[in-house]
Motif scaffolding. Sequence first.
Motif, PDB file in Angstrom:
ATOM      1  N   ASN A   5      20.743 -21.344   2.082  1.00  0.00           N
ATOM      2  CA  ASN A   5      19.712 -22.143   1.424  1.00  0.00           C
ATOM      3  C   ASN A   5      20.250 -23.420   0.784  1.00  0.00           C
ATOM      4  O   ASN A   5      19.519 -24.393   0.622  1.00  0.00           O
ATOM      5  CB  ASN A   5      19.034 -21.281   0.349  1.00  0.00           C
ATOM      6  CG  ASN A   5      18.158 -22.081  -0.575  1.00  0.00           C
ATOM      7  OD1 ASN A   5      17.096 -22.563  -0.187  1.00  0.00           O
ATOM      8  ND2 ASN A   5      18.597 -22.256  -1.821  1.00  0.00           N
ATOM      9  N   ALA A   6      21.528 -23.440   0.420  1.00  0.00           N
ATOM     10  CA  ALA A   6      22.076 -24.575  -0.327  1.00  0.00           C
ATOM     11  C   ALA A   6      21.992 -25.865   0.476  1.00  0.00           C
ATOM     12  O   ALA A   6      22.203 -25.880   1.698  1.00  0.00           O
ATOM     13  CB  ALA A   6      23.522 -24.297  -0.711  1.00  0.00           C
ATOM     14  N   GLY A   7      21.689 -26.938  -0.215  1.00  0.00           N
ATOM     15  CA  GLY A   7      21.631 -28.238   0.427  1.00  0.00           C
ATOM     16  C   GLY A   7      21.009 -29.249  -0.515  1.00  0.00           C
ATOM     17  O   GLY A   7      20.463 -28.889  -1.563  1.00  0.00           O
ATOM     18  N   TYR A   8      21.095 -30.507  -0.160  1.00  0.00           N
ATOM     19  CA  TYR A   8      20.481 -31.540  -0.984  1.00  0.00           C
ATOM     20  C   TYR A   8      20.014 -32.688  -0.108  1.00  0.00           C
ATOM     21  O   TYR A   8      20.450 -32.848   1.035  1.00  0.00           O
ATOM     22  CB  TYR A   8      21.444 -32.026  -2.071  1.00  0.00           C
ATOM     23  CG  TYR A   8      22.663 -32.783  -1.571  1.00  0.00           C
ATOM     24  CD1 TYR A   8      22.645 -34.176  -1.465  1.00  0.00           C
ATOM     25  CD2 TYR A   8      23.833 -32.120  -1.233  1.00  0.00           C
ATOM     26  CE1 TYR A   8      23.759 -34.880  -1.024  1.00  0.00           C
ATOM     27  CE2 TYR A   8      24.946 -32.809  -0.798  1.00  0.00           C
ATOM     28  CZ  TYR A   8      24.910 -34.195  -0.698  1.00  0.00           C
ATOM     29  OH  TYR A   8      26.013 -34.878  -0.261  1.00  0.00           O
ATOM     30  N   GLY A   9      19.105 -33.475  -0.647  1.00  0.00           N
ATOM     31  CA  GLY A   9      18.562 -34.605   0.083  1.00  0.00           C
ATOM     32  C   GLY A   9      19.407 -35.850  -0.109  1.00  0.00           C
ATOM     33  O   GLY A   9      20.071 -36.016  -1.129  1.00  0.00           O
ATOM     34  N   ILE A  10      19.374 -36.713   0.882  1.00  0.00           N
ATOM     35  CA  ILE A  10      20.069 -37.991   0.783  1.00  0.00           C
ATOM     36  C   ILE A  10      19.216 -39.052   1.450  1.00  0.00           C
ATOM     37  O   ILE A  10      18.764 -38.880   2.590  1.00  0.00           O
ATOM     38  CB  ILE A  10      21.486 -37.916   1.403  1.00  0.00           C
ATOM     39  CG1 ILE A  10      22.210 -39.253   1.259  1.00  0.00           C
ATOM     40  CG2 ILE A  10      21.449 -37.431   2.835  1.00  0.00           C
ATOM     41  CD1 ILE A  10      23.699 -39.179   1.569  1.00  0.00           C
ATOM     42  N   GLY A  11      18.947 -40.137   0.709  1.00  0.00           N
ATOM     43  CA  GLY A  11      18.034 -41.154   1.196  1.00  0.00           C
ATOM     44  C   GLY A  11      18.664 -42.529   1.249  1.00  0.00           C
ATOM     45  O   GLY A  11      19.449 -42.914   0.382  1.00  0.00           O
ATOM     46  N   GLY A  12      18.295 -43.274   2.273  1.00  0.00           N
ATOM     47  CA  GLY A  12      18.798 -44.626   2.473  1.00  0.00           C
ATOM     48  C   GLY A  12      18.956 -44.883   3.956  1.00  0.00           C
ATOM     49  O   GLY A  12      19.062 -43.946   4.749  1.00  0.00           O
ATOM     50  N   SER A  13      18.938 -46.141   4.335  1.00  0.00           N
ATOM     51  CA  SER A  13      19.225 -46.447   5.729  1.00  0.00           C
ATOM     52  C   SER A  13      20.700 -46.160   5.996  1.00  0.00           C
ATOM     53  O   SER A  13      21.517 -46.082   5.062  1.00  0.00           O
ATOM     54  CB  SER A  13      18.929 -47.921   6.027  1.00  0.00           C
ATOM     55  OG  SER A  13      19.892 -48.749   5.393  1.00  0.00           O
ATOM     56  N   ILE A  14      21.076 -46.009   7.245  1.00  0.00           N
ATOM     57  CA  ILE A  14      22.476 -45.731   7.589  1.00  0.00           C
ATOM     58  C   ILE A  14      23.382 -46.837   7.078  1.00  0.00           C
ATOM     59  O   ILE A  14      24.485 -46.589   6.571  1.00  0.00           O
ATOM     60  CB  ILE A  14      22.616 -45.546   9.110  1.00  0.00           C
ATOM     61  CG1 ILE A  14      21.928 -44.245   9.542  1.00  0.00           C
ATOM     62  CG2 ILE A  14      24.091 -45.546   9.520  1.00  0.00           C
ATOM     63  CD1 ILE A  14      21.902 -44.022  11.020  1.00  0.00           C
ATOM     64  N   GLU A  15      22.917 -48.069   7.168  1.00  0.00           N
ATOM     65  CA  GLU A  15      23.713 -49.204   6.714  1.00  0.00           C
ATOM     66  C   GLU A  15      23.976 -49.164   5.207  1.00  0.00           C
ATOM     67  O   GLU A  15      25.002 -49.673   4.736  1.00  0.00           O
ATOM     68  CB  GLU A  15      22.992 -50.504   7.077  1.00  0.00           C
ATOM     69  CG  GLU A  15      23.771 -51.770   6.771  1.00  0.00           C
ATOM     70  CD  GLU A  15      22.999 -53.037   7.113  1.00  0.00           C
ATOM     71  OE1 GLU A  15      23.575 -54.131   6.939  1.00  0.00           O
ATOM     72  OE2 GLU A  15      21.829 -52.928   7.540  1.00  0.00           O
ATOM     73  N   GLU A  16      23.076 -48.555   4.470  1.00  0.00           N
ATOM     74  CA  GLU A  16      23.173 -48.553   3.013  1.00  0.00           C
ATOM     75  C   GLU A  16      24.002 -47.407   2.444  1.00  0.00           C
ATOM     76  O   GLU A  16      24.333 -47.413   1.255  1.00  0.00           O
ATOM     77  CB  GLU A  16      21.770 -48.483   2.399  1.00  0.00           C
ATOM     78  CG  GLU A  16      20.915 -49.707   2.679  1.00  0.00           C
ATOM     79  CD  GLU A  16      19.487 -49.501   2.223  1.00  0.00           C
ATOM     80  OE1 GLU A  16      18.945 -50.405   1.573  1.00  0.00           O
ATOM     81  OE2 GLU A  16      18.915 -48.428   2.525  1.00  0.00           O
TER      82      GLU A  16
END
Length: 285
Positions: free
Chosen positions: A91-102
């Motif tokens: 279940n463990a995990g986290y979100g990550i947001g941003g374009s690949i370039e960023e």
Amino acid sequence: MKNTNNNENKKVWFITGASKGLGLSLVKQLLADGQKVAATSRYVASLVKATGETSENFLPLHVNLADENSVAEAIQATYNTFNRIDVVINNAGYGIGGSIEELTDEEARESFDINVFGTLNVIRAVMPFMRAQRWGHIINISSIAGIASGTGWALYAATKFAVIGLSEVLAEDVKEFGIKVTVVAPGAFRTNFLAADSLVLTQSPIDAYQDVRNTHARYLQMDGQQIGDPEKAAAAMIKIADDENPPLHLLLGEDAYNRAMAKLLVLDKEFRLNEELSKSMAYQG
């Protein structure tokens, strides 16, 4: 082969990321039902406090999922304590947001370390025990983003696509040992997933990516308003662990179902549109 050693159908569960969100809901429901639970967290004190549990059925474990040795020690401790492991929930995990370039290379690798390699570490460590006992159920938590993602979540989607892909092949590889695999794709549930300790956003935004900024702003506004009930999601996962023939894929949430079905329509249209070109690759003559 079915597990015939369970007393009154009680199981031994190993759950990662258990101090909050869906993981915590799972632990509380299972312990309330008298089942045996080993639960991992980076912060064991927070896990114990959140569960309020000190019974012999509960084994809280401090684990660094990115460290193969740490994971192996936790799996061994679970087996030593309960003499078997019936169900694993990654279940463990986290979100990550941003374009690949960023997003930096370090941010990308850290995301894969937890969301993908943490899952792989648990599977590698538990498989010898499950193979020996000839039963078990591995439930990997992906996301609807692993089926149908959107603007601004490329790396998160990549990790969750990976979890779906590895689960599909894992199911084929381990079925001869009586081991089942399910990959769960939840939609938006009212957990702390959008809080700062569960969601990383780029620290180096580029002005040109205004659509990405707008998408992130809309998601952050959802915090505390998500339609999904985590208690129902936990109950659904517990239920499928009792199924004789559990699903390989399980969508949780009306939003997840709708997005997945829309993706199927898009794929069908695109594949058929290029059918002639796709089939024209053979040698002639």
